[in-house]
Design a protein around this motif. Structure first.
Motif, PDB file in Angstrom:
ATOM      1  N   CYS A  74       0.858  -1.189   0.000  1.00 50.93           N
ATOM      2  CA  CYS A  74       0.000   0.000   0.000  1.00 50.93           C
ATOM      3  C   CYS A  74       0.889   1.232   0.000  1.00 50.93           C
ATOM      4  N   ASP A  76       0.955   5.802  -0.415  1.00 50.32           N
ATOM      5  CA  ASP A  76       0.343   7.124  -0.557  1.00 50.32           C
ATOM      6  C   ASP A  76       0.773   7.696  -1.909  1.00 50.32           C
ATOM      7  N   MET A 222      -2.084   3.118   7.106  1.00 46.64           N
ATOM      8  CA  MET A 222      -1.897   4.266   6.222  1.00 46.64           C
ATOM      9  C   MET A 222      -2.707   5.469   6.694  1.00 46.64           C
ATOM     10  N   ILE A 235      -4.411   6.760  -2.885  1.00 49.90           N
ATOM     11  CA  ILE A 235      -3.594   5.634  -2.436  1.00 49.90           C
ATOM     12  C   ILE A 235      -3.598   4.567  -3.532  1.00 49.90           C
TER      13      ILE A 235
END
Length: 262
Positions: A74, A76, A222, A235
C-alpha cells in the motif's frame, strides 16, 4: 617570570564542554567526506548513502504486510496539484507475474530499477522457462543498488523498495535500501512517518493473518499518518495471493475495502 593570568569565570562558562568540542570537530571532519561516495568518513560512514536515506524518508509513505496466504503493498500517492492526471502516476509496478515493487523516495531512480528488474526477470524466463524466484530477483536488484555505492562518477539510488512476491517458498516480503542491503520482513514501512507506521504494525500484526485482514490493516496503518482525507484516488494497493499473480487494485476495488474498514 610573571604568573599566568587566571581564566575568568565568565570565559570559562562560555567555553563549550570537552565532549561538545570533540563532537563538533568530528562533524567538521565528516563534512569533508560528504561529497565523496567511495571514501569512508572517520566515523565509518558513507555520507552519500546517509543522504540517500534522507531522500527516502522525505518520500511518501509505503508499507507492506505478509499474510498467511499472500502479501499486500500500500502506498500514498497524493499529488501536489489537481491538474496532474492521476492515471499517469504509478508507484506500484508489476515486475514479473508473481512479483511487484513499490518505492519511497526519488521517482526517476525507481524507474531505472524497475526497468533493470524486468529485464532480469525476462532473461531468467527465456533461459529456464520458469519464473525467477522472488529472493533471486531481490538479490539482483540489491546488487545493482550496491554497485552504485562504490563506483566513481555515480551516486546512490535515492529510493528504498518493498518487494512482494509468491513462489515455491510461499508469500514473501522484502525491503531493499540504497546501500544494497535487503531484508525479509513480516510487515514494514518506508518513507515519511515510517517509524509510527512500523510501531502501529507491530501492535496489529500476527502470523496467522489472512490476506483480506492484511489489506484492512494496511489501510488502517496508512490512515494513521495520512494528511487529509484518504480515498481510492490518493492511495494505491497491490496484492498477490495463492494464485501467484500480482495485481494492482482498481479505484473501485480500493473503495470497497475502504468502505469495509470504516
Amino acid at each position: 617570570a610573571a604568573a599566568p593570568r587566571a581564566e575568568s569565570p565568565r570565559r570559562r562558562a562560555a567555553r563549550p564542554p570537552v565532549g561538545a568540542r570533540t563532537e563538533r570537530r568530528a562533524m567538521a571532519s565528516d563534512a569533508s567526506y560528504s561529497y565523496s561516495l567511495t571514501t569512508f568518513s572517520r566515523s565509518g560512514k558513507l555520507l552519500q548513502i546517509e543522504y540517500a536515506l534522507t531522500a527516502v524518508s522525505e518520500g511518501k509513505t509505503s508499507l507492506g504486510i505478509k499474510a498467511r496466504n499472500g502479501v499486500v503493498l500500500c502506498t500514498d500517492k497524493k499529488l501536489g496539484s489537481k491538474l496532474v492526471d492521476k492515471g499517469d502516476v504509478k508507484k506500484l509496478e508489476k515486475i514479473a507475474p508473481s512479483c511487484g515493487f513499490v518505492y519511497s523516495g526519488v521517482g526517476p531512480d525507481y524507474r531505472v530499477l524497475v526497468k533493470r528488474a524486468r529485464k532480469q526477470a525476462q532473461a531468467y524466463f527465456l533461459q529456464y522457462r520458469a519464473l525467477k524466484p522472488v529472493k533471486a530477483l531481490v538479490q539482483d536488484t540489491a546488487a545493482v543498488m550496491q554497485e552504485y555505492t562504490q563506483s566513481g562518477g555515480v551516486r546512490p539510488f535515492g529510493v528504498s523498495l518493498l518487494v512482494a512476491g509468491y513462489d515455491d517458498e510461499g508469500p514473501q516480503l522484502f525491503q531493499v535500501d540504497p546501500s544494497g542491503a535487503y531484508y525479509g520482513w513480516k510487515a514494514s514501512a518506508i518513507g515519511k512517518n515510517f517509524k509510527n507506521a512500523r510501531s502501529f504494525l507491530e501492535k496489529r500484526y500476527n502470523d496467522d493473518v489472512e490476506l483480506d485482514d492484511a489489506i484492512h490493516t494496511a489501510l488502517l496503518t496508512m490512515r494513521e499518518g495520512f494528511e487529509g482525507e484518504m480515498n481510492e484516488h490518493n492511495i494505491e494497493l497491490g496484492v498477490i495471493g495463492e494464485d501467484r499473480v500480482f495485481k494492482v487494485l482498481t479505484p473501485a476495488e480500493i473503495k470497497d475495502f475502504l468502505d469495509e474498514s470504516n
